[in-house]
Design a protein around this motif. Structure first.
Motif, mmCIF file in Angstrom:
data_model
loop_
_atom_site.group_PDB
_atom_site.id
_atom_site.type_symbol
_atom_site.label_atom_id
_atom_site.label_comp_id
_atom_site.label_asym_id
_atom_site.label_seq_id
_atom_site.Cartn_x
_atom_site.Cartn_y
_atom_site.Cartn_z
ATOM 1 N N LYS A 1 0.828 -1.217 0.000
ATOM 2 C CA LYS A 1 0.000 0.000 0.000
ATOM 3 C C LYS A 1 0.860 1.263 0.000
ATOM 4 O O LYS A 1 1.841 1.352 0.741
ATOM 5 N N VAL A 2 0.426 2.261 -0.795
ATOM 6 C CA VAL A 2 0.963 3.605 -0.668
ATOM 7 C C VAL A 2 -0.074 4.413 0.098
ATOM 8 O O VAL A 2 -1.256 4.377 -0.239
ATOM 9 N N LEU A 3 0.362 5.131 1.121
ATOM 10 C CA LEU A 3 -0.570 5.920 1.915
ATOM 11 C C LEU A 3 -0.337 7.404 1.646
ATOM 12 O O LEU A 3 0.786 7.895 1.797
ATOM 13 N N VAL A 4 -1.406 8.090 1.226
ATOM 14 C CA VAL A 4 -1.308 9.535 0.994
ATOM 15 C C VAL A 4 -2.062 10.258 2.103
ATOM 16 O O VAL A 4 -3.260 10.044 2.299
ATOM 17 N N LEU A 5 -1.339 11.129 2.817
ATOM 18 C CA LEU A 5 -1.962 11.925 3.882
ATOM 19 C C LEU A 5 -1.936 13.385 3.497
ATOM 20 O O LEU A 5 -1.001 13.839 2.838
ATOM 21 N N CYS A 6 -2.949 14.123 3.900
ATOM 22 C CA CYS A 6 -2.811 15.580 3.754
ATOM 23 C C CYS A 6 -3.363 16.291 4.972
ATOM 24 O O CYS A 6 -4.179 15.771 5.728
ATOM 25 N N ASP B 1 3.937 21.753 -4.425
ATOM 26 C CA ASP B 1 2.771 21.335 -5.227
ATOM 27 C C ASP B 1 3.066 20.180 -6.182
ATOM 28 O O ASP B 1 2.226 19.853 -7.025
ATOM 29 N N ASN B 2 4.240 19.567 -6.064
ATOM 30 C CA ASN B 2 4.616 18.512 -7.015
ATOM 31 C C ASN B 2 4.048 17.149 -6.594
ATOM 32 O O ASN B 2 4.787 16.211 -6.249
ATOM 33 N N GLY B 3 2.729 17.034 -6.604
ATOM 34 C CA GLY B 3 2.077 15.761 -6.300
ATOM 35 C C GLY B 3 2.520 14.672 -7.255
ATOM 36 O O GLY B 3 2.740 13.529 -6.846
ATOM 37 N N PHE B 4 2.667 15.023 -8.503
ATOM 38 C CA PHE B 4 3.105 14.049 -9.497
ATOM 39 C C PHE B 4 4.440 13.417 -9.086
ATOM 40 O O PHE B 4 4.584 12.195 -9.071
ATOM 41 N N GLY B 5 5.416 14.267 -8.767
ATOM 42 C CA GLY B 5 6.738 13.762 -8.406
ATOM 43 C C GLY B 5 6.693 12.814 -7.222
ATOM 44 O O GLY B 5 7.409 11.812 -7.173
ATOM 45 N N ALA B 6 5.853 13.133 -6.249
ATOM 46 C CA ALA B 6 5.742 12.280 -5.065
ATOM 47 C C ALA B 6 5.115 10.937 -5.428
ATOM 48 O O ALA B 6 5.594 9.876 -5.017
ATOM 49 N N GLY B 7 4.024 10.977 -6.204
ATOM 50 C CA GLY B 7 3.373 9.728 -6.618
ATOM 51 C C GLY B 7 4.323 8.873 -7.449
ATOM 52 O O GLY B 7 4.394 7.651 -7.276
ATOM 53 N N TYR B 8 5.051 9.522 -8.318
ATOM 54 C CA TYR B 8 6.005 8.835 -9.181
ATOM 55 C C TYR B 8 7.089 8.146 -8.346
ATOM 56 O O TYR B 8 7.410 6.974 -8.555
ATOM 57 N N SER B 9 7.647 8.890 -7.377
ATOM 58 C CA SER B 9 8.720 8.336 -6.551
ATOM 59 C C SER B 9 8.217 7.170 -5.705
ATOM 60 O O SER B 9 8.920 6.173 -5.521
ATOM 61 N N ALA B 10 7.006 7.304 -5.185
ATOM 62 C CA ALA B 10 6.429 6.196 -4.416
ATOM 63 C C ALA B 10 6.286 4.968 -5.299
ATOM 64 O O ALA B 10 6.600 3.837 -4.895
ATOM 65 N N ALA B 11 5.831 5.174 -6.525
ATOM 66 C CA ALA B 11 5.602 4.052 -7.427
ATOM 67 C C ALA B 11 6.902 3.342 -7.806
ATOM 68 O O ALA B 11 6.954 2.111 -7.880
ATOM 69 N N ILE B 12 7.973 4.109 -8.021
ATOM 70 C CA ILE B 12 9.209 3.418 -8.410
ATOM 71 C C ILE B 12 9.839 2.690 -7.215
ATOM 72 O O ILE B 12 10.583 1.738 -7.402
ATOM 73 N N ILE B 13 9.540 3.132 -5.998
ATOM 74 C CA ILE B 13 9.978 2.335 -4.839
ATOM 75 C C ILE B 13 9.214 1.007 -4.841
ATOM 76 O O ILE B 13 9.805 -0.070 -4.658
ATOM 77 N N GLN B 14 7.920 1.060 -5.091
ATOM 78 C CA GLN B 14 7.138 -0.183 -5.108
ATOM 79 C C GLN B 14 7.544 -1.080 -6.282
ATOM 80 O O GLN B 14 7.570 -2.308 -6.157
ATOM 81 N N GLN B 15 7.881 -0.462 -7.368
ATOM 82 C CA GLN B 15 8.348 -1.233 -8.529
ATOM 83 C C GLN B 15 9.670 -1.943 -8.193
ATOM 84 O O GLN B 15 9.879 -3.099 -8.555
ATOM 85 N N LEU B 16 10.539 -1.228 -7.490
ATOM 86 C CA LEU B 16 11.798 -1.833 -7.039
ATOM 87 C C LEU B 16 11.509 -3.033 -6.150
ATOM 88 O O LEU B 16 12.110 -4.106 -6.306
#
Ligand SMILES: Nc1ncnc2c1ncn2[C@@H]1O[C@H](COP(=O)(O)O)[C@@H](O)[C@H]1O
Ligand SMILES: Nc1ncnc2c1ncn2[C@@H]1O[C@H](COP(=O)(O)O)[C@@H](O)[C@H]1O
Ligand SMILES: Nc1ncnc2c1ncn2[C@@H]1O[C@H](COP(=O)(O)O)[C@@H](O)[C@H]1O
Ligand SMILES: Nc1ncnc2c1ncn2[C@@H]1O[C@H](COP(=O)(O)O)[C@@H](O)[C@H]1O
Ligand SMILES: [Mg+2]
Ligand SMILES: [Mg+2]
Ligand SMILES: [Mg+2]
Ligand SMILES: [Mg+2]
Ligand SMILES: [Mg+2]
Ligand SMILES: [Mg+2]
Ligand SMILES: [Mg+2]
Ligand SMILES: [Mg+2]
Lengths: 209, 209, 209, 209, 209, 209, 209, 209
Positions: free
Chosen positions: F74-79, F187-202
């Protein structure tokens, strides 16, 4: 207590006796400890109590005890210039102390891009990459564009003039045109090594839960 | 009077009628004129007087008259992303209007370094290079490291967040680890094109004095 | 390897033995070498190996070996005040070591504009001009307006208060009202001298290809 | 009540009816009034009450009533570019309304120093000088060096990029290498005109006490 | 040569022998000289040549020779706290050396407004006022509101934290709500004293031309 | 070509027709595409070509095509607040589109710490955490201290005054007292989502190589 | 004279003899005195005159004489890390000297939130809370959210890199998402202790007028 | 849930329907609610549900329901200029809604110190003071020096040029030379009113526990 590696002391701004005492306490509880930004004097004081403690004057890490675990993949630490070495070694040493296998590629600033490109394979084999750079910090963007793994960028305070003690590479790494790059504080080699290690720890724990 | 190309009007902040009138005056004295940062309205007004005047809506250059001279070598204008185009074209158009032969290589940001490296030969053949980049501005350092000719870097206001309207690439180009890079103001395509042209003019005049 | 003058060492932040060793290596490969921001101690260490090495305590340049080429035209280095001398001499010494003929006009700050104007002819004869100034950096704009040749501006850290270690002349040179002015980092005399030299090298190579 | 010219209203941020009402009040008490940063609408509203009120759309000054006194010497207002005109006229109009005789020399930016130098005599005859400049603000230093009278510098928000809405000329005027230059806020033509006028008032009162 | 008081040396950043030599030269040409930011060592060296030279260790002014003229009115120097004294004395000493009669009111920070208000009459009698303040620099606004004469404000680097070495009072004096206040650089007591003196010189010359 | 997810278009600053054309090209090459910072108009234009394309007006993501893979953890997004929602959703949507399973915990600002603490278990179960916060950005430190997994912090431009469009949470997240926190641009939500995804891909690729 | 506690001397920037003399004067007038930012030397000098004077080397407070009053409720001083101790103790010591009963909870940084939460009851019992924190200053927001009493936040200069000597926690405390938090200058423990004490004084005087 | 006044909605950045819905929810739970930075549209929407809701267009506060308590002492709100009114009224209205008795003294900027001093008695009678000021923010220091009660300073974004949208009064209030002054965010009238009210609440609860 913080969920993390609680056996770490931030040496900067502490007195020798404070460090000695906290080190003692941590050794008792955890059987191992590390001081970052340790001075020669702190090392001597701690080594009086723990002769096995090791001090590295480049990274300024003072460590005692081995990591219980050894993570399978590789963490790759790159730096742009020789003056970035203390920060790069703080990152590398922290990661190693936490159980990572670390490879180093130093002095590969982007002004001589072919030196960096000669390591393309090594870059792509790494699980996590740490990019340490002062000046304008452009190395993070180039490396970020070459790999599909997490890149942790560390701006350093190495530079002068419009560099403003690291503000320039910090801002430049923040606005990097490469996705997959996240950034830690100026000169925070510890933070980068720590973050790399917990990614590897996640990998290991996820694979064999 | 300034020693340079006095037939240039900085359109920004001027009214349409001010521009029209100055354009008229410059055409009388010099037989040619150029407005930078020209608006559609300025173009229409000027073209009423001078039907030969040409307006380019990307570069926002409004020009009339040919350059008396044509310099022999090439000026190469590179830019990192498509949003940098208006600035890149302001640079290219200015240089051309001053007599340069301009080649363009666009969208070669360092996050995809191989696209840039495919142009190595073109980079090395150029007499003067203009590098236009927003975001973190890393392109200037990489290009600067690949050539032994003057590189004029133009930070652009393209970016967001920690980019601060171009402050970040400005600082980063300033502290570039590559020698031979000099910098002009944020979005100042005109200044870069102008500087490239006077280098070429120097070359021409020095060769055939 | 970087395309440029690879025989240059940035002395700042390196240890004496690091400099000595790199110097040795460069002398073997290139037969000549230069250290910028060299200290007295570095000079002594290097001169033990290379008695011909020359140290200039104002520019802090430590050089060994002559330039193979001598460029025909003149590079003119101007500075505003006597405190700007170390930076101006770093620029001048770098250009000379790379083969330029350098002329110097020092202490011509714009608060006494007539002193500067007395050199109008010299300004106009120069192929490339380097303007070194601290305080508010106004000299770059005035010189830029007097000549039709490339002007490389170097802000210096000389000043106090609202000068912010050179940020003020950096910003002011960036926003200069004179076209043809490009800027390098605060106190970066080396970068200015280097950029001037590669313009002259371009001129020479273009004239006799 | 403030010791000064209390019959001045700062129009910016006030509603039309607020301005109208305050204007009325000031006319009753002082027989004269001035609004700075006045809008067209404010002018119309005030002129309904006071048909003699005069509105100047360049300086945005709305005035009514003559100054009781006329100071003997000259105040000279200079500006660098045509975009600085609104601020220059705010300064000039304020000084005139307070009783000064004002001369204007506009569009004498330092990139064309000879245009400025053509006015050397006028510069030296003035009792007080107001220098209005955007971009890098270098005009203040050059003028300051040419005269031995008080120079009041006004940075303007005219510029772009590294100009930061006037921060750059503000800092540069602050660190001017010429003595005798004092500075007011960005775009504060009113403040400069006011300060010039009270110097002239001092002169007049001191001469005939 | 600059139009002003050419017999002044800015000691900061100069060597003792440079100062000694320039002092000598100025004494020959003008028969008087002043060094600002002079050190004890500079004083000793200069006094070896000119036993009449006087050094004041608070203002760090080193002076020799009397002013030819004595201006009739009073310059009033105020400062907020005792730590502002060196800057206040630099202003006062400069003005005196240039021929002004200076009165001092020190330690009248606005946090104890009644101390300041006790001097209302003195404030109103002064021809020119110099307000020296660190911290938040509020004194300039209060004084500016109490008088109808020129107020020259000097922000000082006295403070800590959000004071940023004088940036805070500089900005606050710039945006003062009182008209008639102009500002010089942080810690620039000399500039303030100089500006006050040329206002008085204007008064004197205008009265008896 | 960049090593990463090349089928992503940064919509900001592009014209509708540019986006439409690039989208077309990407669909041909990759069979899927995503536009970030897409406008309503871009969505309409793209959906004309690809009726399956989905537009989410909160995250401003315009996507077409499913991810080939689905990562196990799971990736958890908090705001912190409801105004941070667009950025949080950009992060969540990006991660989902790249194959992550995302859980959301919104409106858990630290001023009501118990709301956050109620989710302790969810926090500890997540593989990667994304913390989105404006104002002072304190949520990143608190979350970082509660988990031993990678935390990617995203400062937002939500705030006013001393918040400076996101500079304050950016700096505060950078200097967080919790280890394991890395930061992306404002405001770089994209960058954060992307980085989370490549950790999970790893993680996925490392577990089943 | 200021309305407040006039018997306080700000030791920073004063000479030992200045402090000694002012201390003497204050003791005569008020029978008690306190020096903040006192050095060891100042303590020795003052204790020569007043053997009862007490110097605390952590808070750097030098005090003499008891407070006439003792306020009923509790002031609670919290700090995030051990390096914040000098500032926390300056706050605590000041409040005590002014008559407050102070409780201390130190080393409760938010990265280990449970340590802080263990003190929930103590937090809620306090009348006024002082939160001292360097790094990112997040503690102020968390504490502010836990209590309904006034919270005075003190940013400290403890940190590095993007911390900018305290600017980061200052901005972050300013933009805190918790209401009821007000802020004093970086490292201004005195100001926080003073403000807490005058709130308690108000309470006491209001209850028994 | 936060300990404080949970029935407050920050209207800025929320949609009308979001505000309407949250308002509804708060009314159900607490029987009263307040929106800050409310727009006309929000007011209309809320008043459709709650006809008793009151909207004040100056303070932009939208409130419904009376405070259960009324605190005995006075809160005094001062502001420097008429443009500061919206912020001053936000502070006053917030405090009133929370149960305070508020007195207002407006337009007492320090440039006309006597207007302020005319209110000395009122200043000294107040239990808590809120000082709202733009420009250079000097009012906070002067008021702080006149009273021995807590002063809460609110910098406003009213000003231009070197005022930087409120940064200047923020820094200046932070470094105020008067003790007993604490600061809230730029334009944060709500925060100031809230803090004043919880001080009064403390007073009331402490007196009659
Ligand atoms: N070099 C460093 N930079 C930033 N944080 C650090 C560093 N070294 C240690 N830390 C963090 O500081 C914590 C210890 O802080 P302390 O309790 O002050 O010794 C560790 O658990 C880390 O999270
Ligand atoms: N886009 C531009 N950016 C900066 N400077 C410019 C630009 N365009 C023209 N200039 C300069 O401005 C001068 C004309 O300014 P002006 O007299 O205001 O029209 C030209 O001679 C150039 O030196
Ligand atoms: N353009 C301006 N810039 C700065 N200050 C001004 C300006 N115009 C007027 N003032 C000052 O503002 C005062 C009037 O302010 P107000 O009471 O807000 O109308 C005048 O007495 C002047 O001191
Ligand atoms: N550490 C401190 N930081 C800020 N202000 C202080 C400090 N210590 C004392 N003060 C203030 O400075 C005043 C004394 O200043 P001085 O007259 O310069 O000694 C006291 O009345 C306090 O208001
Ligand atoms: Mg990548
Ligand atoms: Mg090169
Ligand atoms: Mg030129
Ligand atoms: Mg002068
Ligand atoms: Mg006045
Ligand atoms: Mg953690
Ligand atoms: Mg609270
Ligand atoms: Mg007080």
């Amino acid at each position: 207590e913080r969920t993390g590696y609680p056996e770490v002391i931030f040496g900067h701004g502490k007195t020798v006796s404070q460090v000695r005492e906290i080190f003692h306490r941590l050794m008792e509880v955890h059987g191992r400890a590390m001081v970052t930004r340790a001075t020669e004097e702190m090392a001597v004081a701690v080594q009086a109590d723990f002769p096995d403690a090791v001090y590295d004057s480049v990274s300024r890490l003072l460590t005692c005890g081995e990591s219980a675990r050894r993570f399978p993949g590789k963490v790759l630490v790159l730096c742009a210039g020789t003056s970035d070495l203390p920060v790069a070694e703080e990152a590398a040493g922290t990661a190693e102390w936490m159980g990572c296998q670390v490879e180093r590629i130093y002095d590969v600033g982007v002004a001589g891009i072919d030196r960096l490109l000669a390591y393309r394979d090594k870059l792509r084999e790494a699980q996590v990459l740490i990019v340490v750079a002062g000046m304008e910090g452009a190395l993070a963007s180039v490396v970020g564009g070459l790999v599909r793994r997490p890149v942790i960028a560390v701006p350093t305070s190495v530079g002068y003039g419009a560099h403003f003690q690291g503000l320039t590479p910090l801002l430049s790494m923040m606005t990097s045109c490469a996705a997959g790059v996240t950034v830690v504080n100026i000169d925070n080699g510890f933070g980068a090594g720590y973050s790399a290690a917990i990614i590897q720890q996640l990998v290991m724990e996820a694979c064999s839960p």
